[in-house]
Design an enzyme around this catalytic site. Structure first.
Site, PDB file in Angstrom:
ATOM      1  N   ASP A 142       0.832  -1.201   0.000  1.00  0.00           N
ATOM      2  CA  ASP A 142       0.000   0.000   0.000  1.00  0.00           C
ATOM      3  C   ASP A 142       0.871   1.258   0.000  1.00  0.00           C
ATOM      4  O   ASP A 142       0.536   2.264   0.638  1.00  0.00           O
ATOM      5  CB  ASP A 142      -0.921  -0.014   1.227  1.00  0.00           C
ATOM      6  CG  ASP A 142      -2.062   0.983   1.121  1.00  0.00           C
ATOM      7  OD1 ASP A 142      -2.393   1.397  -0.010  1.00  0.00           O
ATOM      8  OD2 ASP A 142      -2.616   1.364   2.171  1.00  0.00           O
ATOM      9  N   CYS A 197     -19.865 -13.760  -5.775  1.00  0.00           N
ATOM     10  CA  CYS A 197     -20.820 -12.945  -5.014  1.00  0.00           C
ATOM     11  C   CYS A 197     -22.262 -13.333  -5.350  1.00  0.00           C
ATOM     12  O   CYS A 197     -23.175 -13.126  -4.538  1.00  0.00           O
ATOM     13  CB  CYS A 197     -20.617 -11.455  -5.315  1.00  0.00           C
ATOM     14  SG  CYS A 197     -19.121 -10.739  -4.592  1.00  0.00           S
ATOM     15  N   CYS A 200     -26.032 -11.817  -4.177  1.00  0.00           N
ATOM     16  CA  CYS A 200     -25.964 -11.161  -2.867  1.00  0.00           C
ATOM     17  C   CYS A 200     -25.675  -9.669  -3.015  1.00  0.00           C
ATOM     18  O   CYS A 200     -24.806  -9.259  -3.788  1.00  0.00           O
ATOM     19  CB  CYS A 200     -24.879 -11.808  -2.022  1.00  0.00           C
ATOM     20  SG  CYS A 200     -24.651 -11.048  -0.401  1.00  0.00           S
ATOM     21  N   CYS A 203     -23.574  -6.114   1.113  1.00  0.00           N
ATOM     22  CA  CYS A 203     -22.676  -4.977   1.348  1.00  0.00           C
ATOM     23  C   CYS A 203     -23.292  -3.669   0.863  1.00  0.00           C
ATOM     24  O   CYS A 203     -23.208  -2.635   1.555  1.00  0.00           O
ATOM     25  CB  CYS A 203     -21.322  -5.220   0.690  1.00  0.00           C
ATOM     26  SG  CYS A 203     -21.385  -5.595  -1.075  1.00  0.00           S
ATOM     27  N   CYS A 207     -24.405  -0.421   3.674  1.00  0.00           N
ATOM     28  CA  CYS A 207     -23.589   0.796   3.772  1.00  0.00           C
ATOM     29  C   CYS A 207     -24.456   1.986   4.189  1.00  0.00           C
ATOM     30  O   CYS A 207     -25.368   2.387   3.457  1.00  0.00           O
ATOM     31  CB  CYS A 207     -22.921   1.087   2.433  1.00  0.00           C
ATOM     32  SG  CYS A 207     -21.870   2.569   2.473  1.00  0.00           S
ATOM     33  N   CYS A 250     -14.026   1.703   8.731  1.00  0.00           N
ATOM     34  CA  CYS A 250     -15.341   1.068   8.809  1.00  0.00           C
ATOM     35  C   CYS A 250     -15.206  -0.376   8.351  1.00  0.00           C
ATOM     36  O   CYS A 250     -14.487  -0.662   7.397  1.00  0.00           O
ATOM     37  CB  CYS A 250     -16.339   1.827   7.933  1.00  0.00           C
ATOM     38  SG  CYS A 250     -17.983   1.082   7.854  1.00  0.00           S
ATOM     39  N   CYS A 257     -20.557  -9.480   4.817  1.00  0.00           N
ATOM     40  CA  CYS A 257     -20.276 -10.383   3.705  1.00  0.00           C
ATOM     41  C   CYS A 257     -20.403 -11.832   4.166  1.00  0.00           C
ATOM     42  O   CYS A 257     -19.728 -12.244   5.132  1.00  0.00           O
ATOM     43  CB  CYS A 257     -18.870 -10.130   3.158  1.00  0.00           C
ATOM     44  SG  CYS A 257     -18.404 -11.267   1.817  1.00  0.00           S
TER      45      CYS A 257
END
Length: 327
Positions: A142, A197, A200, A203, A207, A250, A257
């Protein structure tokens, strides 16, 4: 800038991918794969995302866009990326009935800063590559113009979920990603192309700020992590009431998930275990703290990034928006 590890006298030796993966496991990484450095096939998505303003004031993304779309440009001497995953998950305690009413910090922020701890072991993996014949072994965690999730998917380590996170089958998404760009011609892994996924939308539905405007499309300017860490600006009045008690980062889109609910396992790395500080039940935790106190307590944690002044603001807003009833 990431360090370049060189060991030219070792050029007469050559490692195989299986040896690199074994070393990664020895260093404590949860998974390891090898990716090519071909251009990202949908690099135009990044251009459209930036043009839409979804990156907010993270202007470094604009400066890095060309390299992010073509990983080869991050190091012109490299031909492969060795990609590793570092698990940081731990289960929140359910023994305290008031925990849901306290201020919240993203899991990765409760221990040591991964920019240091993960990087140290990625650096060790880079040194292993040079000892095995690499002239180039540039480590990143990162810290550079690298599309980590794209390369991790290309290395077969997971798929990019609707929450934009890399999700690994049988493990979930609570992982840091590290890479080593190298000139060793390691056998690349097959990319994980399948989307697991399905239908689904947990998520997107969960939010609180509607930052996930569509599957795999994040408006960072609405994301609680951006608002409490990267923005550097006061949290917009329209979004502040929706912080739901989060003071730094967060975990909502990860917590809901199903792959994490079913498969996330506790990390074995002690540096990622939660510390007792800050006291998430104390509304004045940062109020009377000096800069020296803050650095002494949190200088080796992710909280150092926004700094004391910003944490005071975040703490105040988080307490004002935390749940006041329920478990």
């Amino acid at each position: 800038m990431a360090d370049r590890v060189k060991h030219p006298e070792a050029r007469n030796r050559t490692l195989e991918a299986r040896q690199v993966k074994a070393k990664a496991a020895e260093l404590g990484f949860a998974a390891c794969g090898v990716a090519t450095l071909d251009p990202i096939p949908h690099g135009d998505h990044l251009d459209r995302w930036l043009k839409s303003g979804y990156g907010g004031n993270m202007r470094y993304l604009n400066r890095q866009a060309r390299k992010r779309k073509n990983p080869q440009l991050a190091d012109i001497n490299a031909t492969r990326a060795v990609v590793v995953l570092d698990n940081y998950y731990y289960s929140e305690s359910t023994s305290n009935p008031s925990i849901g009413r306290q201020v919240k910090l993203a899991r990765y922020a409760r221990g040591q800063d991964y920019h240091r701890t993960t990087f140290e072991r990625v650096q060790a993996l880079a040194e292993f590559l040079t000892e095995g014949g690499a002239a180039t072994a540039r480590p990143y965690v990162d810290t550079g113009p690298v599309q980590e999730r794209e390369l991790a998917q290309r290395a077969g380590l997971g798929w990019i979920g609707k929450n934009t996170m890399l999700i690994r089958p049988g493990a979930g998404s609570f992982c840091f990603i590290g890479t080593v760009f190298t000139d060793l011609e390691l056998a690349p892994d097959a990319p994980l192309a399948a989307d697991h996924c399905g239908t689904c939308t947990a998520c997107l539905d969960a939010c609180p700020t509607a930052a996930l405007v569509a599957p795999r499309l994040l408006d960072a300017t609405r994301c609680i992590s951006y608002l409490t860490i990267e923005s550097g600006q006061p949290i917009p009045e329209a979004l502040a009431p929706k912080l739901s008690g989060w003071a730094f980062g967060c975990d909502i889109c990860n917590d809901v998930c199903p792959w994490n609910e079913r498969f996330a396992a506790a990390t074995t790395r002690p540096e990622y275990q939660p510390r007792p500080e800050p006291d998430t039940s104390d509304p004045d935790c940062f109020s009377n703290m000096t800069e020296e106190d803050f650095t002494a307590r949190f200088g080796d944690t992710p909280l150092a990034r926004p700094g004391l002044g910003r944490m005071r603001q975040n703490w105040k807003t988080a307490f004002a928006t935390r749940p006041t009833s329920g478990p």
